[in-house]
Motif scaffolding. Structure first.
Motif, mmCIF file in Angstrom:
data_model
loop_
_atom_site.group_PDB
_atom_site.id
_atom_site.type_symbol
_atom_site.label_atom_id
_atom_site.label_comp_id
_atom_site.label_asym_id
_atom_site.label_seq_id
_atom_site.Cartn_x
_atom_site.Cartn_y
_atom_site.Cartn_z
ATOM 1 N N GLU A 803 0.806 -1.218 0.000
ATOM 2 C CA GLU A 803 0.000 0.000 0.000
ATOM 3 C C GLU A 803 0.838 1.266 0.000
ATOM 4 O O GLU A 803 0.301 2.375 -0.044
ATOM 5 C CB GLU A 803 -0.929 -0.006 1.214
ATOM 6 C CG GLU A 803 -1.935 -1.148 1.190
ATOM 7 C CD GLU A 803 -2.776 -1.198 2.455
ATOM 8 O OE1 GLU A 803 -2.460 -0.455 3.424
ATOM 9 O OE2 GLU A 803 -3.762 -1.965 2.487
ATOM 10 N N GLU A 804 2.151 1.115 0.085
ATOM 11 C CA GLU A 804 3.041 2.273 0.040
ATOM 12 C C GLU A 804 4.263 1.942 -0.809
ATOM 13 O O GLU A 804 4.693 0.798 -0.902
ATOM 14 C CB GLU A 804 3.518 2.658 1.448
ATOM 15 C CG GLU A 804 2.605 3.564 2.219
ATOM 16 C CD GLU A 804 3.245 4.011 3.525
ATOM 17 O OE1 GLU A 804 3.406 5.229 3.715
ATOM 18 O OE2 GLU A 804 3.587 3.137 4.342
ATOM 19 N N LEU A 805 4.794 2.985 -1.397
ATOM 20 C CA LEU A 805 6.089 2.905 -2.059
ATOM 21 C C LEU A 805 7.037 3.881 -1.376
ATOM 22 O O LEU A 805 6.644 5.024 -1.089
ATOM 23 C CB LEU A 805 5.975 3.274 -3.533
ATOM 24 C CG LEU A 805 5.971 2.135 -4.553
ATOM 25 C CD1 LEU A 805 5.721 2.701 -5.955
ATOM 26 C CD2 LEU A 805 7.283 1.366 -4.525
ATOM 27 N N PHE A 806 8.253 3.433 -1.102
ATOM 28 C CA PHE A 806 9.276 4.294 -0.529
ATOM 29 C C PHE A 806 10.365 4.520 -1.576
ATOM 30 O O PHE A 806 10.578 3.689 -2.467
ATOM 31 C CB PHE A 806 9.885 3.645 0.717
ATOM 32 C CG PHE A 806 8.875 3.231 1.738
ATOM 33 C CD1 PHE A 806 8.301 4.168 2.578
ATOM 34 C CD2 PHE A 806 8.475 1.905 1.850
ATOM 35 C CE1 PHE A 806 7.358 3.794 3.520
ATOM 36 C CE2 PHE A 806 7.542 1.515 2.784
ATOM 37 C CZ PHE A 806 6.974 2.463 3.632
ATOM 38 N N TYR A 807 11.037 5.630 -1.482
ATOM 39 C CA TYR A 807 12.188 5.873 -2.336
ATOM 40 C C TYR A 807 13.078 6.912 -1.665
ATOM 41 O O TYR A 807 12.677 7.566 -0.684
ATOM 42 C CB TYR A 807 11.770 6.314 -3.740
ATOM 43 C CG TYR A 807 11.071 7.666 -3.834
ATOM 44 C CD1 TYR A 807 11.797 8.841 -3.993
ATOM 45 C CD2 TYR A 807 9.679 7.758 -3.781
ATOM 46 C CE1 TYR A 807 11.168 10.067 -4.099
ATOM 47 C CE2 TYR A 807 9.037 8.980 -3.869
ATOM 48 C CZ TYR A 807 9.788 10.140 -4.032
ATOM 49 O OH TYR A 807 9.154 11.370 -4.128
ATOM 50 N N VAL A 818 -0.193 4.173 -2.386
ATOM 51 C CA VAL A 818 -0.637 3.698 -3.702
ATOM 52 C C VAL A 818 -1.876 2.830 -3.535
ATOM 53 O O VAL A 818 -2.070 2.183 -2.504
ATOM 54 C CB VAL A 818 0.471 2.900 -4.422
ATOM 55 C CG1 VAL A 818 1.676 3.776 -4.705
ATOM 56 C CG2 VAL A 818 0.893 1.687 -3.595
ATOM 57 N N THR A 819 -2.739 2.816 -4.552
ATOM 58 C CA THR A 819 -3.923 1.951 -4.610
ATOM 59 C C THR A 819 -3.967 1.298 -5.987
ATOM 60 O O THR A 819 -3.431 1.828 -6.965
ATOM 61 C CB THR A 819 -5.212 2.744 -4.369
ATOM 62 O OG1 THR A 819 -5.317 3.781 -5.361
ATOM 63 C CG2 THR A 819 -5.219 3.383 -2.982
ATOM 64 N N GLU A 820 -4.640 0.136 -6.075
ATOM 65 C CA GLU A 820 -4.718 -0.594 -7.333
ATOM 66 C C GLU A 820 -6.103 -0.559 -7.959
ATOM 67 O O GLU A 820 -6.228 -0.855 -9.160
ATOM 68 C CB GLU A 820 -4.318 -2.058 -7.109
ATOM 69 C CG GLU A 820 -2.884 -2.252 -6.700
ATOM 70 C CD GLU A 820 -2.512 -3.711 -6.664
ATOM 71 O OE1 GLU A 820 -2.732 -4.410 -7.671
ATOM 72 O OE2 GLU A 820 -2.019 -4.176 -5.617
ATOM 73 N N ALA A 821 -7.131 -0.276 -7.182
ATOM 74 C CA ALA A 821 -8.498 -0.324 -7.709
ATOM 75 C C ALA A 821 -9.104 1.088 -7.703
ATOM 76 O O ALA A 821 -8.931 1.841 -6.737
ATOM 77 C CB ALA A 821 -9.347 -1.287 -6.864
ATOM 78 N N PRO A 822 -9.840 1.470 -8.752
ATOM 79 C CA PRO A 822 -10.065 0.643 -9.955
ATOM 80 C C PRO A 822 -8.863 0.625 -10.908
ATOM 81 O O PRO A 822 -8.821 -0.164 -11.830
ATOM 82 C CB PRO A 822 -11.244 1.331 -10.626
ATOM 83 C CG PRO A 822 -11.071 2.771 -10.230
ATOM 84 C CD PRO A 822 -10.538 2.754 -8.832
ATOM 85 N N GLY A 827 -0.295 8.615 -4.512
ATOM 86 C CA GLY A 827 -0.546 9.874 -3.825
ATOM 87 C C GLY A 827 0.637 10.828 -3.940
ATOM 88 O O GLY A 827 1.567 10.620 -4.715
ATOM 89 N N ARG A 828 0.599 11.873 -3.118
ATOM 90 C CA ARG A 828 1.660 12.870 -3.124
ATOM 91 C C ARG A 828 2.823 12.390 -2.253
ATOM 92 O O ARG A 828 2.618 11.921 -1.141
ATOM 93 C CB ARG A 828 1.121 14.192 -2.590
ATOM 94 C CG ARG A 828 2.150 15.338 -2.602
ATOM 95 C CD ARG A 828 1.554 16.595 -1.983
ATOM 96 N NE ARG A 828 0.421 17.054 -2.762
ATOM 97 C CZ ARG A 828 0.509 17.876 -3.806
ATOM 98 N NH1 ARG A 828 1.701 18.304 -4.193
ATOM 99 N NH2 ARG A 828 -0.576 18.250 -4.448
ATOM 100 N N PRO A 829 4.054 12.522 -2.739
ATOM 101 C CA PRO A 829 5.201 12.104 -1.926
ATOM 102 C C PRO A 829 5.314 12.906 -0.638
ATOM 103 O O PRO A 829 5.093 14.130 -0.622
ATOM 104 C CB PRO A 829 6.402 12.376 -2.846
ATOM 105 C CG PRO A 829 5.830 12.386 -4.229
ATOM 106 C CD PRO A 829 4.453 12.963 -4.084
#
Length: 886
Positions: A803-807, A818-822, A827-829
Motif C-alpha cells: 500500500e506504500e512505495l518508498f524511495y 498507492v492503490t490498485e483499484a479501480p 498519492g503525493r510524496p
C-alpha cells in the motif's frame, strides 16, 4: 594434524590458523577465562615425538618467559592437552615486516623508528643471556605500538663465557652438539653456517641483513639454490645500499656494512652499540656543512609558511609556480601541510578516486559528505575556504580538464562535466561502476564505465566514444591516467582479486591500441613530469624513474608517502599529483571504516544492529524476517553473507571475490546474486545455507545486475548494461530453459527494479526526464507507466502490504501511498526523515523494508572513523634529489 576451529586446549578455544614455523603451527584462539585473543603455538605431529624437539619446545617457553619488553611478544601460558604441547602468546595485530617489505622499502623516518625498537628488544634479550638465532622480517610484526620481535623458538640461553674463554672454540653441548644448523639462511651469520656457537654478534649480523632489507626491499644475500646462498653469505658483499636507495645517507650505510662484517670481531660488539649509532645518525642534520646551514634556514622559512596553514600554503603554491627564481638559490625543499575538512564534513571515501588536483597544482577537488548530502568541493590553495560546485550533488571521482577550467565527475551512474566558472552540468556517458577517468589533451577523456568492461575514450565536447581495450576473463582495466602528451595512457591491470601482488601497471598507446605491462605488483599509477611514475603498493606511495618513450621503468622505486588511503578491492587510491610537483592524498586512518546495519523507523530514530569494522552493502530482509542477506566489502572481498538477527551471527554464503546484490527466493531457501567470475557479471542462484553449487541463470557478453525475485518465484528482474546504450530492464525465468526477455529497453537508463508484493507491478527508476525519477509499470505487460516521484527519486521499495512505495531523494526517505483499484494510482510524496545513510550508484537499492514498517539501512562511518583532512606535499620530488631531509 591441524586443529579444527572450535577445538579446546584447556581454556583456549581455537578460532583459526595463522601460519606455521619450523617446528610449530600457530593458531588464533580465545582465552575463555579472560575473554581475550591469544596466539597459540603447538608442536607439529612430525616433530612432537622427538625428545630433542620436545626439549627445545620446553626451552622456548622458559626463554620467552624470561623476557619482558614492550617490543618483545609476551608469553602468557604453557600447557599440554592430551598429546599436544602448546605455548600461549600475545596475539599481535598487524603485518609482519616481511609483508610490509613486499610493498617496497621503508621511508627513512619509519625505518629509524622500527630499527631502534628492534635493536632495543634484541639487546634486552642479550642482557638476559638469550640469543635469538632466527632474527628475520618474518619474525617481526609491525603493530600500532611499534615493532614486536617474536618467535624465540630457535633461541638458546647463552651464558657468557668464563674469563679468557674463546667463543669460537667453546664447547658446544645440548641440542646443537650434533652440528645441526638452526636458523634461516639469508639472515644467518657466517659462523652460524659453519656450525659454530652463536653469540649476540650472530644476531647483530642478522640485524644488519634485516636493516638492509628495510632500506632496499631486497635481501642482502640471495641465490637460486641453498649452496649459492651459503656461498654468498660466506664470501660475498651485498650491493651498497645507496645504489638501490639513493636517499640513504652514507653514515647509515656504514652501520649496515659493519653489522654484516664476516668476522664477528669486526661487527658492533653489542646491540646497544648499534642502537645508539642509529639514534646518532637519525639526529644528525643532512646534508652537513655550510650547505646544511643554508638548507636549514630554507626549511625554517618553509616551516613558517606551513604553520600559516592556508595562507602559507597559498604563498608556497605561488612560489612553486614562479619562473623567476634566482640562479644561486638553493633548491626548494618539500613543504607539507594539511587541509582540514569542516566540522560536519568527511571525505566520501567509498569511491577510490575521490580527490584530484589541477594540472597547475593550485586547486584541489574532492567529494564531501556534508550532513545528509554529498557534493564535490573545490579548494584553491591560496583561499581560506572550499566551495561546493553547483550541480555536483551526489557526485564523486572528480577530474580536472587540462586547462583546469572544467571538472568531470561521476553522479548517479553518469559521467558529467561542469565549468568551474559556473553553469549547468553536461552529460557525457553512462557508467555502471566507475573505475576511474582521466582528461587528456584534445579534450579526450579515457574512462572505465565498468570494472570488467575495459577502457573507453570519449570526446569531452561531443560525447562520442570508442572502446580501447577488452580485458580477459576475471580481469579489469582500471584507473586510467592520460600522459601529458596525449599519446598514451597508464592503467591498472587488475586480476579480480583483492591483492596488490596480482596487479600490474600497463601503458596503452592511443594511436595503435597496443599496450604492455611496465610494472608488476603495483596499482593506481600517475605520471609526474619530467619523468616519474607514482604508484601504490598497499598503502604506500612510491615513485620510480620512468621513460614514457621507451615504456620502461629506469630505476629503483622509492617510497614517497606511507599510509595513503587505498582500496584493496579494486587497487584504487586517494591521491593525485600535478604537473608542477604538488601532491595531494587522503591519509589512512586505520582499518576500513565500518558501515553498520541499523533499524530506522518512520520518524528517523535508529538503533544499530551490528558493530565492528565490517562494511555492509545492499541488505535484504528474508521473507520470514529473521535474516538479512547482503554483500560485504570488509571481510572476504565482495561476497554474499547472511546475518542472523536474533543470534547476531554472520555466515558466508558465496565464496568468490566479486559477488554482490542479493535477492531472496519467496520461500527463503535460496538467494540469487550476481558475480563477475566469468568476466561479464551474470546471475546465479545458491542455497541460502551455503551448501551445494552455484546455479548459473544468465549468460552473454553484457553485464547483468540483479534487482529482485518475483513473489511467485518464477522470475528475476535485472539490469542489462551496455556501455554504448546504457541500462535496460530484463526478466529471466528461474526454471526451465531460463528464457530471458526485455521488460523495458529504451534509449534512457533504467535501473533499481522491484516487484510489488502481489507480483502485479514493477517499480523502477528512469532518467527519461533528464533526472532520475521513480515509475511503476504493470507486470508482465509493461504498459502504461505511472510516475511516482517528483524532483528526483531513486531506490524504490514496496511496503510489505503493497500500500506504500518508498524511495530516496538524496539523503531524504520519501513515502507515497498507492492503490490498485479501480486502477493504479499514487498519492503525493511525503518526507519521512533525513539522514546520512550509505548510498552508492548501484543498479539496485541500498536498503530494505521490514514487515513492521521499519527500514534496514547502512550507516555511513562515524566522524571518528572518517577521513577528515587532506594532506598536501609541495615539491614532493625533493625527497628523490636530497633537497628534502625527511
Amino acid at each position: 594434524m591441524a586443529l579444527e576451529v572450535g577445538t579446546r586446549l584447556g581454556p583456549y578455544e581455537i578460532r583459526g590458523r595463522l601460519g606455521a614455523g619450523g617446528m610449530g603451527d600457530v593458531y588464533r584462539a580465545r582465552d575463555t577465562r579472560l575473554e581475550r585473543s591469544v596466539a597459540i603455538k603447538v608442536l607439529k605431529d612430525d616433530v612432537a615425538p622427538s625428545p630433542d624437539q620436545r626439549a627445545r619446545f620446553e626451552r622456548e617457553a622458559r626463554t620467552v618467559a624470561a623476557l619482558e619488553h614492550p617490543h618483545i611478544c609476551s608469553l602468557y601460558d604453557v600447557g599440554r592437552e592430551g598429546d599436544v604441547d602448546f605455548l600461549v602468546m600475545q596475539y599481535l595485530e598487524g603485518d609482519t615486516l616481511a609483508e610490509r617489505l613486499s610493498k617496497g622499502p621503508l621511508p627513512l623516518d619509519t625505518f629509524y623508528d622500527y630499527a631502534i625498537e628492534i635493536a632495543d628488544a634484541v639487546g634486552a634479550a642479550h642482557k638476559r643471556g638469550i640469543v635469538h638465532r632466527d632474527l628475520k622480517p618474518g619474525n617481526i610484526v609491525l603493530t600500532k605500538s611499534g615493532a614486536m620481535v617474536l618467535d624465540f623458538g630457535l633461541a638458546k640461553l647463552w651464558d657468557a663465557p668464563e674469563s679468557g674463554e674463546d667463543l669460537e672454540t667453546r664447547s658446544r653441548s645440548g641440542l646443537t652438539s650434533s652440528g645441526v644448523i638452526l636458523g634461516t639462511l639469508p639472515y644467518m651469520a657466517p659462523e652460524q653456517l659453519q656450525g659454530k656457537e652463536p653469540d649476540p654478534r650472530t644476531d647483530i649480523f642478522a640485524f644488519g641483513a634485516v636493516l638492509y632489507e628495510m632500506l632496499t626491499a631486497t635481501k642482502a644475500f640471495e641465490g637460486r639454490y641453498a649452496t649459492e646462498l651459503v656461498t654468498a653469505v660466506l664470501a660475498s658483499s651485498p650491493t651498497p645500499v645507496p645504489s638501490l636507495n639513493p636517499l640513504v645517507p652514507e653514515a647509515l650505510e656504514r652501520i649496515v656494512r659493519r653489522c654484516l662484517a664476516k668476522d664477528p670481531e669486526e661487527r658492533w660488539q653489542t646491540m646497544v652499540d648499534a642502537r645508539e649509532e642509529l639514534r646518532w645518525v637519525r639526529e644528525q642534520p643532512w646534508p652537513s656543512g655550510s650547505a646544511a646551514s643554508s638548507r636549514r634556514r630554507a626549511l625554517h622559512f618553509w616551516a613558517l609558511l606551513g604553520a600559516g596553514a592556508v595562507v602559507g600554503a597559498g604563498l608556497v603554491a605561488s612560489l612553486l609556480l614562479r619562473t623567476d627564481k634566482p640562479v644561486d638559490s638553493v633548491p626548494a625543499p618539500t613543504a607539507r601541510f594539511a587541509i582540514p575538512l569542516g566540522d560536519d564534513e568527511s571525505l566520501y571515501d567509498f569511491s577510490s578516486a575521490a580527490v584530484a588536483i589541477s594540472p597547475d597544482g593550485t586547486r584541489i577537488a574532492y567529494a564531501v559528505n556534508r550532513g545528509a548530502g554529498r557534493s564535490i568541493h573545490v579548494r584553491a590553495l591560496d583561499e581560506m575556504e572550499s566551495r561546493p560546485i553547483p550541480g555536483t550533488e551526489r557526485g564523486s571521482d572528480p577530474i580536472f580538464s587540462p586547462d583546469g577550467e572544467w571538472l568531470a565527475f561521476e553522479s548517479a551512474g553518469k559521467l558529467k562535466k561542469v565549468p568551474l566558472s559556473g553553469g549547468a552540468p553536461q552529460f557525457l556517458a553512462n557508467l555502471a561502476f566507475s573505475a576511474g577517468a582521466s582528461w587528456g589533451p584534445d579534450d579526450i577523456i579515457v574512462h572505465t564505465p565498468n570494472f570488467t568492461g575495459g577502457l573507453y575514450a570519449l570526446s569531452a565536447r561531443s560525447g562520442e566514444g570508442r572502446r580501447l581495450t577488452s580485458p580477459e576473463k576475471n580481469q579489469g582495466h582500471l584507473w586510467p591516467a592520460v600522459l601529458p602528451d596525449g599519446k598514451s595512457v597508464l592503467f591498472t591491470l587488475w586480476a579480480g582479486q583483492p591483492s596488490y601482488d596480482q596487479a600490474s601497471i600497463a601503458l596503452l598507446s592511443l594511436e595503435t591500441g597496443q599496450w604492455s605491462v611496465v610494472l608488476e605488483g603495483a596499482s593506481y599509477a600517475r605520471y609526474a613530469p619530467p619523468g616519474h611514475l607514482l604508484f601504490l603498493r598497499g598503502g604506500t606511495l612510491f615513485a620510480a624513474p620512468f621513460d614514457p618513450e621507451a615504456w620502461k621503468i629506469t630505476g629503483a622505486p622509492v617510497a614517497v608517502v606511507e599510509n595513503v588511503r587505498s582500496d584493496p578491492l579494486d587497487g584504487g587510491g586517494l591521491f593525485d599529483v600535478s604537473q608542477t610537483g604538488a601532491l595531494v592524498y587522503a591519509p589512512e586512518i586505520g582499518a576500513s571504516p565500518a558501515r553498520r546495519l541499523a533499524w530506522v523507523d518512520r520518524s528517523g530514530d535508529r538503533s544499530i544492529i551490528t558493530s565492528g569494522p565490517t562494511s555492509f552493502s545492499s541488505p535484504r530482509i528474508s521473507p520470514e524476517g529473521s535474516r538479512i542477506a547482503m554483500f560485504l566489502t570488509g571481510q572476504a572481498a565482495l561476497s554474499v553473507w547472511i546475518y542472523g538477527i536474533s543470534q547476531g551471527t554472520l555466515a558466508r554464503v558465496t565464496f568468490g571475490a566479486d559477488e554482490h546484490n542479493v535477492a531472496w527466493s519467496p520461500d527463503g531457501r535460496y538467494v540469487a546474486f550476481e558475480s563477475g567470475r566469468e568476466g561479464a557479471h551474470q546471475l546465479y542462484i545458491r542455497s541460502a545455507d551455503g551448501s551445494g553449487e552455484d546455479d548459473p541463470v544468465t549468460r552473454g557478453e553484457h553485464h547483468h545486475y540483479l534487482c529482485d525475485w518475483s513473489p511467485d518465484g518464477r522470475s528475476l528482474v535485472y539490469v542489462e548494461f551496455h556501455p554504448e546504450s546504457g541500462a535496460d530492464l530484463w526478466v529471466v525465468e528461474t526454471e526451465g530453459n531460463r528464457e530471458a526477455r526485455a521488460f523495458l529497453a529504451t534509449k534512457f537508463w533504467e535501473k533499481q527494479a522491484t516487484f510489488s508484493p502481489n507480483g502485479r507491478w514493477i517499480a523502477y527508476v528512469s532518467d527519461e526526464t533528464g533526472d532520475f525519477e521513480v515509475y511503476v509499470r504493470p507486470f508482465p505487460s509493461g504498459e502504461p507507466r505511472v510516475p511516482i516521484s517528483s524532483g528526483g527519486g531513486e531506490e524504490p521499495a514496496w511496503s510489505r502490504s503493497g500500500e506504500e512505495l518508498f524511495y530516496r531523494n538524496g539523503g531524504r526517505m520519501m513515502a507515497v501511498s498507492v492503490t490498485e483499484a479501480p486502477e493504479f494510482r499514487a498519492g503525493r510524496p511525503e518526507e519521512l526523515f533525513e539522514g546520512l545513510y550509505h548510498y552508492a550508484p548501484f543498479p539496485t537499492r541500498t536498503y530494505d523494508v521490514g514487515e513492521d514498517g521499519r527500514f534496514v539501512m547502512v550507516t555511513e562511518p562515524e566522524p571518528a572513523e572518517s577521513v577528515r583532512q587532506l594532506n598536501v606535499v609541495l615539491n614532493w620530488s625533493a625527497r628523490l634529489t636530497g633537497a628534502d631531509p625527511k
